[in-house]
Design a protein around this motif. Sequence first.
Motif, PDB file in Angstrom:
ATOM      1  N   TYR A 171      44.035  39.092  55.799  1.00 47.22           N
ATOM      2  CA  TYR A 171      43.123  39.304  54.673  1.00 47.22           C
ATOM      3  C   TYR A 171      43.653  40.458  53.837  1.00 47.22           C
ATOM      4  O   TYR A 171      44.498  41.251  54.288  1.00 47.22           O
ATOM      5  CB  TYR A 171      41.705  39.631  55.175  1.00 47.22           C
ATOM      6  N   GLY A 172      43.198  40.544  52.596  1.00 50.08           N
ATOM      7  CA  GLY A 172      43.605  41.660  51.764  1.00 50.08           C
ATOM      8  C   GLY A 172      43.893  41.264  50.331  1.00 50.08           C
ATOM      9  O   GLY A 172      43.621  40.138  49.905  1.00 50.08           O
ATOM     10  N   PRO A 173      44.453  42.187  49.549  1.00 46.83           N
ATOM     11  CA  PRO A 173      44.685  41.967  48.123  1.00 46.83           C
ATOM     12  C   PRO A 173      45.548  40.748  47.823  1.00 46.83           C
ATOM     13  O   PRO A 173      46.399  40.359  48.621  1.00 46.83           O
ATOM     14  CB  PRO A 173      45.409  43.257  47.699  1.00 46.83           C
ATOM     15  N   ARG A 174      45.312  40.154  46.660  1.00 43.52           N
ATOM     16  CA  ARG A 174      46.104  39.071  46.079  1.00 43.52           C
ATOM     17  C   ARG A 174      45.875  37.719  46.776  1.00 43.52           C
ATOM     18  O   ARG A 174      46.760  36.878  46.785  1.00 43.52           O
ATOM     19  CB  ARG A 174      47.604  39.429  46.066  1.00 43.52           C
ATOM     20  N   GLU A 175      44.675  37.515  47.304  1.00 43.45           N
ATOM     21  CA  GLU A 175      44.368  36.229  47.929  1.00 43.45           C
ATOM     22  C   GLU A 175      43.330  35.430  47.146  1.00 43.45           C
ATOM     23  O   GLU A 175      42.947  34.340  47.574  1.00 43.45           O
ATOM     24  CB  GLU A 175      43.873  36.422  49.362  1.00 43.45           C
ATOM     25  N   GLY A 176      42.868  35.949  46.019  1.00 45.03           N
ATOM     26  CA  GLY A 176      41.763  35.316  45.296  1.00 45.03           C
ATOM     27  C   GLY A 176      42.044  33.890  44.867  1.00 45.03           C
ATOM     28  O   GLY A 176      41.125  33.070  44.775  1.00 45.03           O
ATOM     29  N   HIS A 177      43.320  33.566  44.619  1.00 37.64           N
ATOM     30  CA  HIS A 177      43.677  32.212  44.167  1.00 37.64           C
ATOM     31  C   HIS A 177      43.496  31.162  45.250  1.00 37.64           C
ATOM     32  O   HIS A 177      43.521  29.966  44.964  1.00 37.64           O
ATOM     33  CB  HIS A 177      45.148  32.194  43.738  1.00 37.64           C
ATOM     34  N   VAL A 305      39.007  46.538  55.894  1.00 38.20           N
ATOM     35  CA  VAL A 305      38.039  46.000  54.936  1.00 38.20           C
ATOM     36  C   VAL A 305      37.755  47.030  53.847  1.00 38.20           C
ATOM     37  O   VAL A 305      37.687  46.682  52.653  1.00 38.20           O
ATOM     38  CB  VAL A 305      36.741  45.581  55.656  1.00 38.20           C
ATOM     39  N   LYS A 306      37.610  48.295  54.221  1.00 38.60           N
ATOM     40  CA  LYS A 306      37.374  49.331  53.204  1.00 38.60           C
ATOM     41  C   LYS A 306      38.546  49.396  52.220  1.00 38.60           C
ATOM     42  O   LYS A 306      38.348  49.455  50.996  1.00 38.60           O
ATOM     43  CB  LYS A 306      37.164  50.689  53.857  1.00 38.60           C
ATOM     44  N   ARG A 307      39.775  49.378  52.735  1.00 36.39           N
ATOM     45  CA  ARG A 307      40.935  49.435  51.853  1.00 36.39           C
ATOM     46  C   ARG A 307      40.956  48.225  50.916  1.00 36.39           C
ATOM     47  O   ARG A 307      41.253  48.359  49.731  1.00 36.39           O
ATOM     48  CB  ARG A 307      42.226  49.496  52.674  1.00 36.39           C
ATOM     49  N   TYR A 308      40.631  47.069  51.451  1.00 35.65           N
ATOM     50  CA  TYR A 308      40.641  45.842  50.651  1.00 35.65           C
ATOM     51  C   TYR A 308      39.576  45.884  49.560  1.00 35.65           C
ATOM     52  O   TYR A 308      39.853  45.616  48.386  1.00 35.65           O
ATOM     53  CB  TYR A 308      40.418  44.653  51.575  1.00 35.65           C
ATOM     54  N   LEU A 309      38.349  46.254  49.921  1.00 36.19           N
ATOM     55  CA  LEU A 309      37.275  46.247  48.934  1.00 36.19           C
ATOM     56  C   LEU A 309      37.452  47.356  47.905  1.00 36.19           C
ATOM     57  O   LEU A 309      37.059  47.192  46.738  1.00 36.19           O
ATOM     58  CB  LEU A 309      35.924  46.328  49.630  1.00 36.19           C
ATOM     59  N   ASP A 310      38.060  48.473  48.286  1.00 34.25           N
ATOM     60  CA  ASP A 310      38.429  49.496  47.306  1.00 34.25           C
ATOM     61  C   ASP A 310      39.384  48.904  46.281  1.00 34.25           C
ATOM     62  O   ASP A 310      39.249  49.139  45.070  1.00 34.25           O
ATOM     63  CB  ASP A 310      39.086  50.688  48.000  1.00 34.25           C
ATOM     64  N   TRP A 311      40.367  48.130  46.763  1.00 31.70           N
ATOM     65  CA  TRP A 311      41.351  47.512  45.865  1.00 31.70           C
ATOM     66  C   TRP A 311      40.663  46.496  44.949  1.00 31.70           C
ATOM     67  O   TRP A 311      40.930  46.464  43.745  1.00 31.70           O
ATOM     68  CB  TRP A 311      42.431  46.814  46.696  1.00 31.70           C
ATOM     69  N   LEU A 312      39.774  45.672  45.510  1.00 33.70           N
ATOM     70  CA  LEU A 312      39.059  44.698  44.694  1.00 33.70           C
ATOM     71  C   LEU A 312      38.220  45.381  43.615  1.00 33.70           C
ATOM     72  O   LEU A 312      38.137  44.913  42.475  1.00 33.70           O
ATOM     73  CB  LEU A 312      38.146  43.825  45.571  1.00 33.70           C
ATOM     74  N   SER A 313      37.609  46.507  43.979  1.00 33.45           N
ATOM     75  CA  SER A 313      36.789  47.227  43.028  1.00 33.45           C
ATOM     76  C   SER A 313      37.620  47.759  41.869  1.00 33.45           C
ATOM     77  O   SER A 313      37.182  47.754  40.711  1.00 33.45           O
ATOM     78  CB  SER A 313      36.098  48.410  43.731  1.00 33.45           C
TER      79      SER A 313
END
Length: 316
Positions: A171-177, A305-313
Motif C-alpha cells: 500500500y502507499g502513494p501512487r496507487e490511485g489508478h 498508514v500515517k505516512r501514506y495519508l500524509d502524502w495523500l493529504s
Amino acid sequence: MIIVTGGAGFIGANIVEGFNRRGIDDILVVDHLVNGRKMHNLSDLDIRDYLDRDDFIARIQAGQDFGPVEAVFHQGACSATTEWDGQYVMRNNFEYTKTLLHWCQQRAVPLIYASSASVYGTGKHGFQETRACERPINMYAYSKFQFDQYVRPMLPKATAQIVGLRYFNVYGPREGHKGPMASTAFHFHNQIRETGKARLFSGTDGYADGEQLRDFVHVSDCVDVNLWFYDHPEKSGIFNCGTGRARPFNDVAKAVIAWNGQGEIEYIPFPDHLKNAYQSFTEANVGKLREIGYTKEFLTVEAGVKRYLDWLSENG
C-alpha cells in the motif's frame, strides 16, 4: 541507463522516485498508458525516455540495444487476479518476462522482477520460498509461479543478477489508478471521508469480524528492497518482500480512523464469490531476505498508514 517496466504503475513509479531521490534520472520507463490517468504517477518525476510495452518488447525480441543498461526493474504485468484468459495472462506475464530475461542474460544486465505472494495460494502450506509452499489458485498467481520455476534452475549459471521479489499486501502513494485493486488503506480512507464508515468483511475461515490477517507492507519498503539489490548485484534469488508480521484488517481501519480523527467500522457480509478463493492469512517468512544481508526494519501499519495519508493529504 535504468529500465523500469510498469514504470507508470504503482510500485514502478515509486522505484523511479527512489532513483530520483538519488539524483538519477537516466531512466527509460516502459508502460501501457491505455489508462492515461497513470501519467499522474510520473508527472512529478524525471525520466529520460518512455516506450510503450509493445514497442519495447518488439525491440527486445529483435535483439536491439538501448545503450549501456545498468539494470532492468521489471514491474509490468497483467495483475488482475480475476482474469481467467490464460493465454492472455501467460503471454503478458510469462512469455514477455522470459524474453526480457534472456535479453538481460545475453548482455549481463541485472534483472530485478516482480513476483507475488499470490503464488502461495491460500497459504495453508506456509509462506516460505520453497516449492512445497506454492499452490497458486488463479491465473495471475500461476503466471508468476511458473516464471519463478523457470528462473530457479538458471540461478547457478546466471551471467548477471536475477532477483524475484514476492510482494505481499503493498500500500502507499501512487496507487490511485488501480481502482478496486487499490489497497484497503486507500479505500478505508475514502470511505471514511465519504460516509464516516470503513467497511470490512465479517468473519470467515474461523476469523472474527475484520480479524483476517495480512502482511501489509508500505511501498517505500518495497522500493528500499529493490534498491538494496541494485546496490548488491552479487546477490540473486527469489525472496519474500513483506514485513514478516501479519496484522488484522481492523488495525488498518483503526490507523485510518486515527489519522482522520473520526469514523467507525462497519462489517459487511463476506461475499459468496470469494469463499474458498480468499487469503484470510498472509505473513512473509523473511528469513531468507535477512540471511542474505538485508537488515532494515519495515514500517508498522500505524507508521505506514500515517505516512501514506500524509502524502495523500499533500498530493491529492
